[in-house]
Scaffold this motif. Structure first.
Motif, PDB file in Angstrom:
ATOM      1  N   LYS A 197       0.831  -1.203   0.000  1.00 33.89           N
ATOM      2  CA  LYS A 197       0.000   0.000   0.000  1.00 33.89           C
ATOM      3  C   LYS A 197       0.866   1.254   0.000  1.00 33.89           C
ATOM      4  CE  LYS A 197      -4.284  -1.481   2.135  1.00 33.89           C
ATOM      5  NZ  LYS A 197      -5.205  -1.266   3.268  1.00 33.89           N
ATOM      6  N   LEU A 198       1.943   1.231   0.761  1.00 33.31           N
ATOM      7  CA  LEU A 198       2.844   2.375   0.819  1.00 33.31           C
ATOM      8  C   LEU A 198       3.487   2.624  -0.544  1.00 33.31           C
ATOM      9  CD1 LEU A 198       4.324   4.582   2.381  1.00 33.31           C
ATOM     10  CD2 LEU A 198       6.036   2.876   2.995  1.00 33.31           C
ATOM     11  N   ILE A 199       3.949   1.587  -1.183  1.00 31.39           N
ATOM     12  CA  ILE A 199       4.582   1.721  -2.500  1.00 31.39           C
ATOM     13  C   ILE A 199       3.579   2.236  -3.524  1.00 31.39           C
ATOM     14  CG2 ILE A 199       5.651   0.446  -4.402  1.00 31.39           C
ATOM     15  CD1 ILE A 199       6.965  -1.320  -2.241  1.00 31.39           C
ATOM     16  N   VAL A 200       2.380   1.686  -3.513  1.00 31.25           N
ATOM     17  CA  VAL A 200       1.342   2.132  -4.450  1.00 31.25           C
ATOM     18  C   VAL A 200       0.994   3.593  -4.195  1.00 31.25           C
ATOM     19  CG1 VAL A 200      -1.075   1.825  -5.111  1.00 31.25           C
ATOM     20  CG2 VAL A 200       0.407  -0.168  -4.843  1.00 31.25           C
ATOM     21  N   THR A 201       0.885   3.985  -2.940  1.00 31.20           N
ATOM     22  CA  THR A 201       0.578   5.370  -2.592  1.00 31.20           C
ATOM     23  C   THR A 201       1.677   6.308  -3.073  1.00 31.20           C
ATOM     24  OG1 THR A 201      -0.640   4.630  -0.642  1.00 31.20           O
ATOM     25  CG2 THR A 201       0.038   6.941  -0.690  1.00 31.20           C
ATOM     26  N   ILE A 202       2.911   5.921  -2.892  1.00 30.35           N
ATOM     27  CA  ILE A 202       4.038   6.739  -3.342  1.00 30.35           C
ATOM     28  C   ILE A 202       4.029   6.866  -4.862  1.00 30.35           C
ATOM     29  CG2 ILE A 202       6.562   6.829  -3.542  1.00 30.35           C
ATOM     30  CD1 ILE A 202       6.647   5.634  -0.695  1.00 30.35           C
ATOM     31  N   LEU A 203       3.781   5.772  -5.557  1.00 29.06           N
ATOM     32  CA  LEU A 203       3.727   5.813  -7.022  1.00 29.06           C
ATOM     33  C   LEU A 203       2.595   6.699  -7.521  1.00 29.06           C
ATOM     34  CD1 LEU A 203       4.546   2.099  -7.949  1.00 29.06           C
ATOM     35  CD2 LEU A 203       6.000   4.117  -8.239  1.00 29.06           C
ATOM     36  N   ILE A 204       1.446   6.621  -6.894  1.00 33.91           N
ATOM     37  CA  ILE A 204       0.314   7.465  -7.282  1.00 33.91           C
ATOM     38  C   ILE A 204       0.641   8.934  -7.028  1.00 33.91           C
ATOM     39  CG2 ILE A 204      -2.071   8.072  -6.691  1.00 33.91           C
ATOM     40  CD1 ILE A 204      -2.551   5.042  -6.283  1.00 33.91           C
ATOM     41  N   ALA A 205       1.236   9.223  -5.883  1.00 32.88           N
ATOM     42  CA  ALA A 205       1.611  10.608  -5.566  1.00 32.88           C
ATOM     43  C   ALA A 205       2.631  11.131  -6.569  1.00 32.88           C
ATOM     44  CB  ALA A 205       2.166  10.696  -4.153  1.00 32.88           C
ATOM     45  N   PHE A 206       3.612  10.312  -6.915  1.00 32.25           N
ATOM     46  CA  PHE A 206       4.621  10.725  -7.888  1.00 32.25           C
ATOM     47  C   PHE A 206       3.989  10.997  -9.240  1.00 32.25           C
ATOM     48  CE2 PHE A 206       7.720   9.753 -11.221  1.00 32.25           C
ATOM     49  CZ  PHE A 206       8.668  10.716 -10.925  1.00 32.25           C
ATOM     50  N   ALA A 207       3.108  10.122  -9.679  1.00 30.72           N
ATOM     51  CA  ALA A 207       2.437  10.296 -10.970  1.00 30.72           C
ATOM     52  C   ALA A 207       1.601  11.570 -10.985  1.00 30.72           C
ATOM     53  CB  ALA A 207       1.576   9.082 -11.281  1.00 30.72           C
ATOM     54  N   ALA A 208       0.963  11.881  -9.873  1.00 32.74           N
ATOM     55  CA  ALA A 208       0.130  13.077  -9.801  1.00 32.74           C
ATOM     56  C   ALA A 208       0.964  14.354  -9.809  1.00 32.74           C
ATOM     57  CB  ALA A 208      -0.735  13.035  -8.547  1.00 32.74           C
ATOM     58  N   LEU A 209       2.160  14.289  -9.257  1.00 36.69           N
ATOM     59  CA  LEU A 209       3.005  15.474  -9.170  1.00 36.69           C
ATOM     60  C   LEU A 209       3.988  15.610 -10.327  1.00 36.69           C
ATOM     61  CD1 LEU A 209       3.779  15.352  -5.355  1.00 36.69           C
ATOM     62  CD2 LEU A 209       2.083  16.777  -6.541  1.00 36.69           C
ATOM     63  N   ALA A 210       4.116  14.587 -11.139  1.00 39.25           N
ATOM     64  CA  ALA A 210       5.045  14.618 -12.271  1.00 39.25           C
ATOM     65  C   ALA A 210       4.544  15.602 -13.330  1.00 39.25           C
ATOM     66  CB  ALA A 210       5.185  13.224 -12.871  1.00 39.25           C
ATOM     67  N   PRO A 211       5.450  16.191 -14.112  1.00 39.80           N
ATOM     68  CA  PRO A 211       5.024  17.101 -15.171  1.00 39.80           C
ATOM     69  C   PRO A 211       4.068  16.404 -16.137  1.00 39.80           C
ATOM     70  CG  PRO A 211       7.401  17.152 -14.913  1.00 39.80           C
ATOM     71  CD  PRO A 211       6.890  16.038 -14.047  1.00 39.80           C
ATOM     72  N   MET A 212       3.011  17.109 -16.472  1.00 37.39           N
ATOM     73  CA  MET A 212       1.997  16.533 -17.349  1.00 37.39           C
ATOM     74  C   MET A 212       2.172  16.977 -18.802  1.00 37.39           C
ATOM     75  SD  MET A 212       0.624  14.742 -15.144  1.00 37.39           S
ATOM     76  CE  MET A 212      -0.964  14.134 -15.621  1.00 37.39           C
ATOM     77  N   HIS A 213       3.264  17.633 -19.106  1.00 39.84           N
ATOM     78  CA  HIS A 213       3.474  18.175 -20.445  1.00 39.84           C
ATOM     79  C   HIS A 213       4.470  17.332 -21.236  1.00 39.84           C
ATOM     80  CE1 HIS A 213       1.387  21.666 -18.950  1.00 39.84           C
ATOM     81  NE2 HIS A 213       2.253  21.758 -17.973  1.00 39.84           N
ATOM     82  N   LEU A 214       4.393  16.041 -21.128  1.00 41.61           N
ATOM     83  CA  LEU A 214       5.377  15.186 -21.779  1.00 41.61           C
ATOM     84  C   LEU A 214       5.322  15.268 -23.296  1.00 41.61           C
ATOM     85  CD1 LEU A 214       5.107  12.062 -19.463  1.00 41.61           C
ATOM     86  CD2 LEU A 214       6.786  13.909 -19.396  1.00 41.61           C
TER      87      LEU A 214
END
Length: 100
Positions: A3-20
């Motif tokens: 759960k911790l790993i999934v939460t961290i991955l989701i948080a990272f994806a949400a905060l990553a630049p969306m202009h790829l």
């Protein structure tokens, strides 16, 4: 632990630049431009591309890089960093300067 790993991955994806998909935000080549009286971001972007889709991406990148909003008037004398994309053939970066 999962759960911790999934939460961290989701948080990272949400905060990553969306202009790829915006090549201007991935370049490491910039031109410095001094804003002239009455000049807008649209005018500045028009010096570097005549393609409207590219112009929209360039304006988005200029705003992000320089911390300005697209609808905010620019003060004459302000200097902006303009991202310049590399040529499609992989050559050195180039700018298409529109004729005035």
């Amino acid at each position: 632990m999962k759960k911790l790993i999934v939460t961290i991955l989701i948080a990272f994806a949400a905060l990553a630049p969306m202009h790829l998909d915006n090549d201007y935000l991935r370049t490491d080549t910039f031109a410095a431009v001094t804003i002239q009286p009455g000049e807008s971001l649209h005018d500045v972007a028009g010096r570097y591309t005549i393609n409207e889709a590219d112009k929209a991406q360039l304006i988005e990148a200029i705003c992000e890089i320089n911390g300005v909003h697209a609808d905010t008037p620019l003060k004459a004398g302000r200097q902006l960093q303009i991202p310049v994309r590399a040529n499609a053939d992989g050559g050195a970066a180039s700018r298409a300067i529109a004729q005035k």
